[in-house]
Design a protein around this motif. Structure first.
Motif, PDB file in Angstrom:
ATOM      1  N   LEU A  94      -0.405  45.211  38.150  1.00  0.00           N
ATOM      2  CA  LEU A  94      -1.842  45.470  38.037  1.00  0.00           C
ATOM      3  C   LEU A  94      -2.137  46.417  36.878  1.00  0.00           C
ATOM      4  O   LEU A  94      -3.032  46.152  36.070  1.00  0.00           O
ATOM      5  N   VAL A  95      -1.389  47.500  36.767  1.00  0.00           N
ATOM      6  CA  VAL A  95      -1.630  48.460  35.682  1.00  0.00           C
ATOM      7  C   VAL A  95      -1.400  47.796  34.324  1.00  0.00           C
ATOM      8  O   VAL A  95      -2.199  47.983  33.394  1.00  0.00           O
ATOM      9  N   GLN A  96      -0.352  47.011  34.217  1.00  0.00           N
ATOM     10  CA  GLN A  96      -0.093  46.304  32.959  1.00  0.00           C
ATOM     11  C   GLN A  96      -1.262  45.382  32.620  1.00  0.00           C
ATOM     12  O   GLN A  96      -1.703  45.327  31.469  1.00  0.00           O
ATOM     13  N   ASN A  97      -1.776  44.668  33.608  1.00  0.00           N
ATOM     14  CA  ASN A  97      -2.906  43.769  33.390  1.00  0.00           C
ATOM     15  C   ASN A  97      -4.147  44.540  32.947  1.00  0.00           C
ATOM     16  O   ASN A  97      -4.830  44.140  31.994  1.00  0.00           O
ATOM     17  N   VAL A  98      -4.446  45.650  33.614  1.00  0.00           N
ATOM     18  CA  VAL A  98      -5.611  46.471  33.258  1.00  0.00           C
ATOM     19  C   VAL A  98      -5.474  46.997  31.832  1.00  0.00           C
ATOM     20  O   VAL A  98      -6.411  46.905  31.028  1.00  0.00           O
ATOM     21  N   LYS A  99      -4.308  47.536  31.496  1.00  0.00           N
ATOM     22  CA  LYS A  99      -4.108  48.096  30.159  1.00  0.00           C
ATOM     23  C   LYS A  99      -4.187  47.019  29.079  1.00  0.00           C
ATOM     24  O   LYS A  99      -4.860  47.196  28.063  1.00  0.00           O
ATOM     25  N   THR A 100      -3.509  45.905  29.295  1.00  0.00           N
ATOM     26  CA  THR A 100      -3.477  44.838  28.290  1.00  0.00           C
ATOM     27  C   THR A 100      -4.863  44.255  28.058  1.00  0.00           C
ATOM     28  O   THR A 100      -5.328  44.153  26.916  1.00  0.00           O
ATOM     29  N   GLU A 101      -5.522  43.878  29.144  1.00  0.00           N
ATOM     30  CA  GLU A 101      -6.823  43.216  29.011  1.00  0.00           C
ATOM     31  C   GLU A 101      -7.903  44.166  28.497  1.00  0.00           C
ATOM     32  O   GLU A 101      -8.743  43.773  27.682  1.00  0.00           O
ATOM     33  N   SER A 102      -7.898  45.409  28.942  1.00  0.00           N
ATOM     34  CA  SER A 102      -8.922  46.345  28.472  1.00  0.00           C
ATOM     35  C   SER A 102      -8.692  46.723  27.008  1.00  0.00           C
ATOM     36  O   SER A 102      -9.652  46.855  26.240  1.00  0.00           O
ATOM     37  N   SER A 103      -7.432  46.869  26.584  1.00  0.00           N
ATOM     38  CA  SER A 103      -7.144  47.151  25.170  1.00  0.00           C
ATOM     39  C   SER A 103      -7.634  46.017  24.289  1.00  0.00           C
ATOM     40  O   SER A 103      -8.265  46.239  23.255  1.00  0.00           O
ATOM     41  N   LYS A 104      -7.312  44.798  24.706  1.00  0.00           N
ATOM     42  CA  LYS A 104      -7.729  43.623  23.948  1.00  0.00           C
ATOM     43  C   LYS A 104      -9.265  43.564  23.847  1.00  0.00           C
ATOM     44  O   LYS A 104      -9.822  43.321  22.784  1.00  0.00           O
ATOM     45  N   TRP A 105      -9.938  43.840  24.958  1.00  0.00           N
ATOM     46  CA  TRP A 105     -11.403  43.813  24.990  1.00  0.00           C
ATOM     47  C   TRP A 105     -12.009  44.889  24.080  1.00  0.00           C
ATOM     48  O   TRP A 105     -12.947  44.620  23.337  1.00  0.00           O
ATOM     49  N   ILE A 106     -11.459  46.096  24.111  1.00  0.00           N
ATOM     50  CA  ILE A 106     -11.950  47.188  23.257  1.00  0.00           C
ATOM     51  C   ILE A 106     -11.818  46.793  21.786  1.00  0.00           C
ATOM     52  O   ILE A 106     -12.733  47.013  20.996  1.00  0.00           O
ATOM     53  N   LYS A 107     -10.702  46.181  21.428  1.00  0.00           N
ATOM     54  CA  LYS A 107     -10.496  45.727  20.047  1.00  0.00           C
ATOM     55  C   LYS A 107     -11.498  44.634  19.672  1.00  0.00           C
ATOM     56  O   LYS A 107     -12.082  44.668  18.582  1.00  0.00           O
ATOM     57  N   GLU A 108     -11.700  43.668  20.574  1.00  0.00           N
ATOM     58  CA  GLU A 108     -12.647  42.583  20.310  1.00  0.00           C
ATOM     59  C   GLU A 108     -14.070  43.102  20.127  1.00  0.00           C
ATOM     60  O   GLU A 108     -14.834  42.583  19.310  1.00  0.00           O
ATOM     61  N   GLN A 109     -14.427  44.126  20.892  1.00  0.00           N
ATOM     62  CA  GLN A 109     -15.765  44.711  20.816  1.00  0.00           C
ATOM     63  C   GLN A 109     -15.934  45.617  19.596  1.00  0.00           C
ATOM     64  O   GLN A 109     -17.034  46.045  19.290  1.00  0.00           O
ATOM     65  N   LYS A 110     -14.810  45.939  18.938  1.00  0.00           N
ATOM     66  CA  LYS A 110     -14.807  46.819  17.755  1.00  0.00           C
ATOM     67  C   LYS A 110     -15.432  48.195  18.063  1.00  0.00           C
ATOM     68  O   LYS A 110     -16.198  48.737  17.275  1.00  0.00           O
ATOM     69  N   PHE A 111     -15.073  48.737  19.228  1.00  0.00           N
ATOM     70  CA  PHE A 111     -15.588  50.040  19.631  1.00  0.00           C
ATOM     71  C   PHE A 111     -14.947  51.189  18.856  1.00  0.00           C
ATOM     72  O   PHE A 111     -15.515  52.266  18.751  1.00  0.00           O
ATOM     73  N   CYS A 112     -13.740  50.980  18.347  1.00  0.00           N
ATOM     74  CA  CYS A 112     -13.000  52.054  17.673  1.00  0.00           C
ATOM     75  C   CYS A 112     -12.756  51.702  16.218  1.00  0.00           C
ATOM     76  O   CYS A 112     -12.452  50.559  15.895  1.00  0.00           O
ATOM     77  N   ASN A 113     -12.840  52.717  15.379  1.00  0.00           N
ATOM     78  CA  ASN A 113     -12.483  52.539  13.974  1.00  0.00           C
ATOM     79  C   ASN A 113     -10.980  52.404  13.803  1.00  0.00           C
ATOM     80  O   ASN A 113     -10.499  51.722  12.925  1.00  0.00           O
ATOM     81  N   SER A 114     -10.247  53.079  14.678  1.00  0.00           N
ATOM     82  CA  SER A 114      -8.789  52.992  14.639  1.00  0.00           C
ATOM     83  C   SER A 114      -8.332  51.988  15.702  1.00  0.00           C
ATOM     84  O   SER A 114      -9.113  51.531  16.521  1.00  0.00           O
ATOM     85  N   ARG A 115      -7.066  51.681  15.677  1.00  0.00           N
ATOM     86  CA  ARG A 115      -6.503  50.734  16.637  1.00  0.00           C
ATOM     87  C   ARG A 115      -6.431  51.390  18.021  1.00  0.00           C
ATOM     88  O   ARG A 115      -5.876  52.482  18.161  1.00  0.00           O
ATOM     89  N   PHE A 116      -6.943  50.734  19.047  1.00  0.00           N
ATOM     90  CA  PHE A 116      -6.926  51.290  20.398  1.00  0.00           C
ATOM     91  C   PHE A 116      -5.718  50.779  21.166  1.00  0.00           C
ATOM     92  O   PHE A 116      -5.389  49.589  21.118  1.00  0.00           O
ATOM     93  N   ALA A 117      -5.085  51.679  21.906  1.00  0.00           N
ATOM     94  CA  ALA A 117      -4.009  51.297  22.825  1.00  0.00           C
ATOM     95  C   ALA A 117      -3.902  52.381  23.894  1.00  0.00           C
ATOM     96  O   ALA A 117      -4.241  53.541  23.657  1.00  0.00           O
TER      97      ALA A 117
END
Length: 153
Positions: free
Chosen positions: A71-94
């Motif tokens: 579950l934690v892996q799924n939350v981290k992977t999917e939320s990181s991918k979503w943050i990147k797609e939304q372009k919320f950060c100027n730097s790479r999010f992880a």
């Protein structure tokens, strides 16, 4: 699973990679909503979620048909991918590697919810690392300091 009855309350705590303070107030509620969807799509019940710029607390009622690490892996992977797609950060999010998972009795649920809701006030008095170490000590978890989320250098 027929005839399986559980009551499992777990709080997850994990940090942004390098403890960068990049979860912005501007989009953190959307992040919480997105993670809520991930939790629910995995069949669990979100009880409370809140984040600070450098870490997040997620409190759930967990079903026994999925492992905590999955579950934690799924939350981290999917939320990181979503943050990147939304372009919320100027730097790479992880998210940083690792997490804390702490279990609670039903009688403790209201106090944990309140604690998570009050993260902003709480962290005016205590750092994330101090908070995390207190969790580990309170739950009698033996840890190696080299694997604790580090301060930024």
């Amino acid at each position: 699973m027929p005839n399986t009855y559980t009551q499992i309350h777990i709080q997850f705590v994990f940090a942004v990679k390098y403890r960068d303070a990049i979860i912005a107030d501007l989009w953190k509620e959307r992040l919480h909503q997105y993670i809520t969807g991930i939790i629910q799509n995995n069949g669990h019940k979100l009880l409370q979620i809140n984040s600070m710029p450098d870490h997040i607390h997620i409190f759930i009622g967990m079903r026994p048909d999925q492992s905590i690490s999955s579950l934690v892996q799924n939350v981290k992977t999917e939320s990181s991918k979503w943050i990147k797609e939304q372009k919320f950060c100027n730097s790479r999010f992880a998210w940083q590697e690792g997490y804390g998972a702490f279990s609670y009795a039903k009688s403790q649920v209201p106090a944990v919810i309140k604690y998570i809701q009050n993260q902003e006030q709480h962290h005016k008095k205590e750092t994330f690392l101090d908070e995390y170490r207190k969790f580990l000590s309170a739950f009698d978890i033996v840890w190696d300091e080299q694997y604790i989320f580090k301060d930024l250098e």
